[in-house]
Design a protein around this motif. Sequence first.
Motif, mmCIF file in Angstrom:
data_model
loop_
_atom_site.group_PDB
_atom_site.id
_atom_site.type_symbol
_atom_site.label_atom_id
_atom_site.label_comp_id
_atom_site.label_asym_id
_atom_site.label_seq_id
_atom_site.Cartn_x
_atom_site.Cartn_y
_atom_site.Cartn_z
ATOM 1 N N TYR A 134 56.114 92.816 52.429
ATOM 2 C CA TYR A 134 57.149 93.762 51.991
ATOM 3 C C TYR A 134 56.548 95.101 51.550
ATOM 4 N N LEU A 165 64.525 93.381 48.715
ATOM 5 C CA LEU A 165 64.492 92.873 50.091
ATOM 6 C C LEU A 165 63.813 91.519 50.156
ATOM 7 N N GLN A 168 65.908 88.546 50.128
ATOM 8 C CA GLN A 168 66.781 88.372 51.284
ATOM 9 C C GLN A 168 68.249 88.260 50.891
ATOM 10 N N LEU A 200 66.344 94.609 59.839
ATOM 11 C CA LEU A 200 66.750 93.430 59.074
ATOM 12 C C LEU A 200 68.260 93.195 59.103
ATOM 13 N N HIS A 202 70.804 94.064 57.240
ATOM 14 C CA HIS A 202 71.520 93.727 56.011
ATOM 15 C C HIS A 202 72.886 94.393 56.002
#
Lengths: 261, 263
Positions: A134, A165, A168, A200, A202
Amino acid sequence: MKTPLQLIQTGSAAGTKQPALAIDRLSKVFHMEDGYLNVLQDICLTISEGELVCISGPSGCGKTTLLKLIAGFMKPGGGTIRIKGRTVTRPGPDRCVVFQEDALFPWLTVAENIAFGVRQFMGRRQLNNEVDRYLEMVGLGSFGKYLPREISGGMKQRVALARVLILQPQVLLMDEPFGALDAQTREEMQNLLLSLWEKLSHTIIFITHDLSEAVTLADRIIIMTRNPGRIQADITVPLPRPRKKESDAFHRFYRELRSRL
Amino acid sequence: MNKPDIRFPVLPWIIPGILLAAWFAASRTGLVPDYLLPDPIRIAESGVTYIFSPPDSAPYAGRFLTDASASLLRVFLGFSLAVLLGIPLGVISGRIAFCHKLMSTTINSLRAVPGISWLPLALVWFGIGMRTTIFLVAMAAFFPIYINTAAGARSVNPLFYQAGAMMGVGRIRGIFAILLPAAMPQIISGLRLGLGISWAYLVLGELTGVSNGLGAIIMDARMIGRIDMIIVGIIVIAVMGRISDVLLNTSLRLCFKSAKRMT
């Protein structure tokens, strides 16, 4: 070709899947010494998975309150908030906030800050690997051992992004996270956020008072009004990505939006 | 940051140096009579006898170890008691407004009572000796520890708790993972103030007729007119107080990241 105005208030059709976030008739009243304030009134909002939604509006329109309610830091006065069908009752790692101010723990290094939320679930080696991953992701590969006070404001917000992040989350909540940064750093951070979002995917709710930031980032822009705090408009941004701030289309849409408010 | 300032290494010793020189001058010129303030050399000799000579070779000879260890034990026990009460109560009252309201009037009234007024009561309750001294030390050290811990706990940035909550840290774990490290600088000031006061009240407790201890030596020396030994006692207490402060600070910095990184 549709003009941006025709697109205003069409909203985005919720997918066939369960929405990432469903807010139903949400209200919140603050009691003051001399009466009360309708901070939020009758807010209905559905956000589908992977959507990047910006919420904008004048100060005092309740956008930060809305975010705190979604985060679970406050209890709603009425109505419900559901994440993937589950009603929000308290804060949790499925809905993470990147705060406006620096909220990193000053007694932990950058790497320790990022590890904070997951350290009790992982062995040392796995934890180190995850943290490194990360750190790389937000472009801070070699800064793990620094303390928050030793790095710049933009870097701090990168750490704040990495530490959520790594959990998750289902929904990423961002409360004017780049508001305090200089113009150049802000643009870097916007690009970083967009590239992470593409990678990702999101669901992101991003609060900003800066309309051009909203036009740069958002799939949809929610405009709120104050007293009572309500949703005034729910606008889909028709511009293709990657968006260029210098392009005519960007400017035209931005001006349309401006003049409408 | 956090690096010791290596410039001007002599700076802290200038004032002690001047004081010592003035003292020499005063006693050598006869400006101050010997029975009020003996010559520094004589103090040094008495100090050496007190610390290094074999016991019973002269009055006070070799008693240092017994006195110092007795005093250290009393300070340690009293201070530990104050820490064990002061930090948890401070955390509770700093974190929970209800408890703060519940306790603050009582604690602030008790705090206003000068420590010395507890002495007669302590003598009645605990008799002369160890327990009275420990009670006085604990009583005196409690207030700065409690008050600083509570103030530190109250001033923790609420965003830290929100950030913790979203990362799955509940109230109880939050005390150890967030509150204590965030309040560490103030807790440390409380502990250092408390330890300083501990030495003051140690002497008060030992003045009441215990047979050993640094305060006892001072009182004993006054009775038989050994002013040099009074001064030796004062210097020994000053040195031990300073050493214990350094040790406290160093061990906190070794044990807690927050102590090392935030002070």
